[in-house]
Design a protein around this motif. Structure first.
Motif, PDB file in Angstrom:
ATOM      1  N   GLY A 284       0.916  -1.173  -0.088  1.00 40.05           N
ATOM      2  CA  GLY A 284       0.054  -0.042   0.015  1.00 40.05           C
ATOM      3  C   GLY A 284       0.860   1.165   0.063  1.00 40.05           C
ATOM      4  N   VAL A 285       1.331   1.697  -1.144  1.00 39.25           N
ATOM      5  CA  VAL A 285       2.323   2.817  -1.329  1.00 39.25           C
ATOM      6  C   VAL A 285       1.369   3.927  -1.746  1.00 39.25           C
ATOM      7  CG1 VAL A 285       4.008   1.633  -1.822  1.00 39.25           C
ATOM      8  CG2 VAL A 285       2.927   2.563  -3.805  1.00 39.25           C
ATOM      9  N   GLY A 286       1.878   5.137  -1.268  1.00 44.21           N
ATOM     10  CA  GLY A 286       1.186   6.369  -1.639  1.00 44.21           C
ATOM     11  C   GLY A 286       1.936   6.846  -3.213  1.00 44.21           C
ATOM     12  N   MET A 287       1.194   7.415  -4.051  1.00 42.11           N
ATOM     13  CA  MET A 287       1.610   7.710  -5.374  1.00 42.11           C
ATOM     14  C   MET A 287       1.069   9.126  -5.853  1.00 42.11           C
ATOM     15  SD  MET A 287       2.162   5.000  -8.406  1.00 42.11           S
ATOM     16  CE  MET A 287       3.262   5.238  -9.435  1.00 42.11           C
ATOM     17  N   ALA A 288       1.850   9.953  -6.433  1.00 43.80           N
ATOM     18  CA  ALA A 288       1.333  11.056  -6.918  1.00 43.80           C
ATOM     19  C   ALA A 288       2.053  11.309  -8.407  1.00 43.80           C
ATOM     20  CB  ALA A 288       1.650  12.158  -6.082  1.00 43.80           C
TER      21      ALA A 288
ATOM     22  N   PRO B   9      -7.785   6.682  -0.773  1.00 44.79           N
ATOM     23  CA  PRO B   9      -7.213   5.668  -0.068  1.00 44.79           C
ATOM     24  C   PRO B   9      -7.481   5.159   1.211  1.00 44.79           C
ATOM     25  CG  PRO B   9      -5.777   7.458  -0.714  1.00 44.79           C
ATOM     26  CD  PRO B   9      -6.964   7.910  -0.824  1.00 44.79           C
ATOM     27  N   LEU B  10      -8.296   5.710   2.057  1.00 47.21           N
ATOM     28  CA  LEU B  10      -8.919   5.029   3.090  1.00 47.21           C
ATOM     29  C   LEU B  10      -9.809   3.970   2.853  1.00 47.21           C
ATOM     30  CD1 LEU B  10      -9.072   8.161   5.419  1.00 47.21           C
ATOM     31  CD2 LEU B  10      -7.477   6.752   5.224  1.00 47.21           C
ATOM     32  N   LYS B  11     -10.591   4.199   1.579  1.00 46.64           N
ATOM     33  CA  LYS B  11     -11.609   3.114   1.328  1.00 46.64           C
ATOM     34  C   LYS B  11     -10.878   1.920   0.574  1.00 46.64           C
ATOM     35  CE  LYS B  11     -15.533   4.338  -1.760  1.00 46.64           C
ATOM     36  NZ  LYS B  11     -15.987   5.094  -2.788  1.00 46.64           N
TER      37      LYS B  11
ATOM     38  N   ILE C 188      -2.544  10.329   3.065  1.00 47.81           N
ATOM     39  CA  ILE C 188      -3.543  10.510   3.838  1.00 47.81           C
ATOM     40  C   ILE C 188      -3.742   8.849   4.812  1.00 47.81           C
ATOM     41  CG2 ILE C 188      -5.193   9.284   2.306  1.00 47.81           C
ATOM     42  CD1 ILE C 188      -6.448  11.559   4.863  1.00 47.81           C
ATOM     43  N   HIS C 189      -3.088   8.037   4.043  1.00 47.47           N
ATOM     44  CA  HIS C 189      -3.049   6.651   4.569  1.00 47.47           C
ATOM     45  C   HIS C 189      -1.651   6.361   5.553  1.00 47.47           C
ATOM     46  CE1 HIS C 189      -1.798   6.060   0.733  1.00 47.47           C
ATOM     47  NE2 HIS C 189      -1.464   4.854   0.968  1.00 47.47           N
ATOM     48  N   GLU C 190      -0.767   7.338   5.455  1.00 45.58           N
ATOM     49  CA  GLU C 190       0.322   7.332   6.283  1.00 45.58           C
ATOM     50  C   GLU C 190       1.172   6.220   5.768  1.00 45.58           C
ATOM     51  OE1 GLU C 190      -0.395   7.239  10.480  1.00 45.58           O
ATOM     52  OE2 GLU C 190      -0.832   9.390  10.329  1.00 45.58           O
ATOM     53  N   PRO C 191       1.439   6.079   4.307  1.00 46.52           N
ATOM     54  CA  PRO C 191       2.257   5.166   3.806  1.00 46.52           C
ATOM     55  C   PRO C 191       3.621   5.072   4.281  1.00 46.52           C
ATOM     56  CG  PRO C 191       2.049   6.846   2.139  1.00 46.52           C
ATOM     57  CD  PRO C 191       1.278   7.128   3.537  1.00 46.52           C
ATOM     58  N   LYS C 192       4.269   3.618   4.084  1.00 45.99           N
ATOM     59  CA  LYS C 192       5.604   3.709   4.296  1.00 45.99           C
ATOM     60  C   LYS C 192       6.440   4.448   3.293  1.00 45.99           C
ATOM     61  CE  LYS C 192       5.519   1.612   8.759  1.00 45.99           C
ATOM     62  NZ  LYS C 192       4.377   2.645   8.993  1.00 45.99           N
TER      63      LYS C 192
ATOM     64  N   ALA D 220       6.529  12.690   9.172  1.00 46.25           N
ATOM     65  CA  ALA D 220       6.262  11.427   9.274  1.00 46.25           C
ATOM     66  C   ALA D 220       7.334  10.396   9.105  1.00 46.25           C
ATOM     67  CB  ALA D 220       4.994  11.134   8.385  1.00 46.25           C
ATOM     68  N   ARG D 221       8.433  11.095   8.137  1.00 41.94           N
ATOM     69  CA  ARG D 221       9.621  10.334   7.802  1.00 41.94           C
ATOM     70  C   ARG D 221       9.152   9.190   6.818  1.00 41.94           C
ATOM     71  NH1 ARG D 221      14.782  12.385   8.922  1.00 41.94           N
ATOM     72  NH2 ARG D 221      15.376  10.375   8.049  1.00 41.94           N
ATOM     73  N   PRO D 222       8.317   9.298   5.886  1.00 44.92           N
ATOM     74  CA  PRO D 222       7.993   7.958   5.040  1.00 44.92           C
ATOM     75  C   PRO D 222       9.320   8.168   4.100  1.00 44.92           C
ATOM     76  CG  PRO D 222       6.883   9.890   4.064  1.00 44.92           C
ATOM     77  CD  PRO D 222       7.636  10.276   5.520  1.00 44.92           C
ATOM     78  N   THR D 223       9.597   6.781   3.627  1.00 47.91           N
ATOM     79  CA  THR D 223      10.523   6.694   2.463  1.00 47.91           C
ATOM     80  C   THR D 223      10.053   7.302   1.118  1.00 47.91           C
ATOM     81  OG1 THR D 223      11.222   4.523   3.583  1.00 47.91           O
ATOM     82  CG2 THR D 223      12.059   5.111   1.317  1.00 47.91           C
ATOM     83  N   VAL D 224      10.814   8.274   0.616  1.00 45.36           N
ATOM     84  CA  VAL D 224      10.053   8.722  -0.598  1.00 45.36           C
ATOM     85  C   VAL D 224      10.994   8.517  -1.700  1.00 45.36           C
ATOM     86  CG1 VAL D 224       9.271  11.075  -1.455  1.00 45.36           C
ATOM     87  CG2 VAL D 224       9.257  10.821   0.843  1.00 45.36           C
ATOM     88  N   PHE D 225      10.505   8.232  -2.602  1.00 48.15           N
ATOM     89  CA  PHE D 225      10.998   8.064  -4.255  1.00 48.15           C
ATOM     90  C   PHE D 225      10.471   9.256  -5.141  1.00 48.15           C
ATOM     91  CE2 PHE D 225      12.715   3.745  -4.086  1.00 48.15           C
ATOM     92  CZ  PHE D 225      13.681   3.536  -5.099  1.00 48.15           C
TER      93      PHE D 225
END
Lengths: 282, 259
Positions: A92-96, A115-117, A173-177, A207-212
């Protein structure tokens, strides 16, 4: 700020590997028209890193993003995310993307809450929380990027910069890693872009997620990243791997300091060299 | 669009319709056209009113047949459309077949339905259904198949299943296409019903018109036409209103342009 600096001091110590590419090859198409997009790429990213990928256009930067998110399978080699092989199960990664892709039939808040859905553990609670805690959470995030009061608007009522802010909210929003950004600020004007850099930096430090981050903008890479990867021309390989140590939070003034200019200048030379080797090859 | 501009547009439409009727009426009077050839609108309307007790059950019959056929066509159309639209392979494979089916003149299938089910309501329902089916299938499938891959990628990267992507992106995205096809389909369903009624039935407006023309009762035949036109406009308007409520987002450009 002190916390962020402390964490940066810690990163050289053996940190948890979150993304690992091992001898990955990606070939698109078949037969004589096929081409190699990535060639024997190996890459390790530690949890909490902010990695920026730069390189000549068409060098396979977006391909790496798609590999990590599981949207694409490697032709050869293996991709691990959080120790598990990608493909069997999507992470479950976040993407933009550069194009904000807000769904026009939803309000901005509903878009952000999307994403919460989908993602557990939120998914099970979505129906019950739709108008309560989740809604407040979306509003709070929108407020952080300067969009308070715009939650009920429709996407077409917002400017490009505002849409990209909302897009960031939806990715977070879903606090992705793991957060994947594919030239998210590419279509924006200089000032809006710099403003969003600062917002993204603040969100990342919190939040310090890993970002690409895939980008064409070397200043953007140098401003945001803890580590910059320079890719060669197609077929892409990582030809340079630099740590970026500027103190956080970085400001736009940082970008005019000598060390910063030297870094972007150096990156530019590397990419020019990669482009020229491509010109010779073809 | 501002309220006055919209009012003026409605007024223009009403004036156009009224103008055509007035011209028709005057032309018939001026050139002494016999009612057996072309009745005046006033004669048609008075026939419509006078014969209403006899016409009403037939109007209801046609409306009922059309709606049953339409609902059937819509259900099957959406299912087929989703089936064809979810994958590009299915879309490319099935498209020629759909085009082939949709280009069969529906009048040609009525005798077959009559052969299978006898004359009456059933072949009329089936004709209405097949007539309105294909625009719905093609539109739903096109709406799904042309969804921007980036919209889907956002959800796929989150780990969404195929079904979740379809539910959250594909279907809402296909809604404007679906409603555009419904407006066409509901009028086509009328065509199908009346077609079948004129060939093989003993009730409905189509039957009334057949019998009227056999008796040279031309005003009654025209009264049937008027009734059909009115029903068609009403159903079209109903779906236009529903479409606007559900898919208002798809027509945003006109609203933006005029403030």
């Amino acid at each position: 700020m002190s916390l962020a600096v402390a964490v940066e001091f810690l990163t050289p110590m053996p940190a948890r590997r979150i993304v690992q590419l091992e001898d990955v090859k990606v070939r698109f198409g078949a037969g004589p028209t096929s081409f190699l997009a990535l060639d024997r790429t190996s890459l390790t990213v530690h949890a909490g890193d902010f990695v920026a990928m730069v390189g000549p256009s068409g060098c396979g930067k977006s391909t790496i993003l798609k590999l990590v998110t599981g949207l694409l399978r490697p032709t050869e080699g293996e991709v691990f995310v959080a120790g598990r092989q990608v493909g069997a199960e999507r992470v479950g990664v976040g993407m933009a993307f550069q194009n904000p892709t807000m769904l026009p039939w939803l309000t901005i808040r509903q878009n952000v809450m999307l994403p919460l859905k989908i993602v557990e553990p939120y998914r099970s609670a979505f129906r019950a929380e739709k108008n309560g805690a989740f809604r407040d959470r979306a509003e709070a995030l929108l407020a952080k990027v300067g969009l308070s009061g715009f939650g009920d608007r429709r996407p077409w009522e917002l400017s490009g910069g505002m849409l990209q802010r909302a897009n960031l909210c939806r990715a977070l929003i879903h606090e992705p890693k793991l957060l994947m950004l594919d030239e998210p600020f590419g279509a924006l004007d200089q000032f809006t872009r710099e403003e969003l850099w600062s917002i993204l930096q603040a969100l990342w430090m919190e939040a310090r997620p890993t970002v690409f981050l895939v980008t064409h903008d070397l200043r953007e890479a140098a401003f945001l990243a803890t580590r910059i990867l320079v890719m060669s021309a197609r077929p892409g390989r990582v030809v340079e791997d630099r740590d970026v140590g500027f103190v956080r939070p970085r400001t736009i003034d940082t970008t005019y300091e000598e060390g910063f200019t030297a870094l972007t200048h150096g990156l530019r030379s590397s990419i020019m060299a990669a482009r020229q080797s491509e010109a010779k090859a073809s | 669009m501002t309220v006055t501009a919209r009012l003026r547009e409605h007024l223009n439409s009403a004036l156009l319709i009224a103008g055509i009727f007035v011209a028709w009426e005057l032309a018939c009077l001026l050139f002494h056209v016999s009612p057996i050839v072309l009745p005046r609108p006033s004669q048609v309307v008075s026939t419509l009113v006078v014969d209403m007790p006899a016409l009403w059950p037939n109007i209801l019959q046609t409306l009922f047949t059309t709606l049953v056929g339409f609902v059937g066509g819509m259900t099957i159309g959406v299912l087929l459309g989703v089936l064809v639209g979810v994958s590009r392979t299915a879309y490319n494979t099935a498209y020629p077949l759909l085009v082939g089916f949709s280009s069969i003149p529906k009048v040609a299938v009525v005798p077959i339905f009559v052969l299978w089910f006898g004359s009456g309501t059933i072949p009329a329902v089936l004709t209405a259904m097949t007539t309105c089916l294909f625009p719905i299938v093609v539109n739903v499938a096109t709406g799904l198949a042309t969804t921007e891959p980036e919209m889907e990628d956002v959800l796929k990267a989150l780990g969404a299943t195929r079904w979740q992507v379809l539910w959250n992106v594909g279907l809402p995205r296909a809604m404007p296409y679906f409603f555009a096809s419904l407006k066409i389909a509901v009028t086509l369903a009328f065509v199908g019903t009346v077609l079948s009624e004129t060939v093989a039935s003993n009730s409905g407006i189509g039957t009334v018109m057949m019998m009227a023309s056999a008796n040279f009762d031309v005003p009654l035949a025209f009264a049937g036409l008027f009734a059909l036109a009115i029903l068609g406009i009403i159903l079209y308007a109903v779906f236009a209103v529903i479409e606007h409520r559900i898919c208002g987002w798809a027509s945003r450009k006109t609203e933006l342009a005029t403030g």
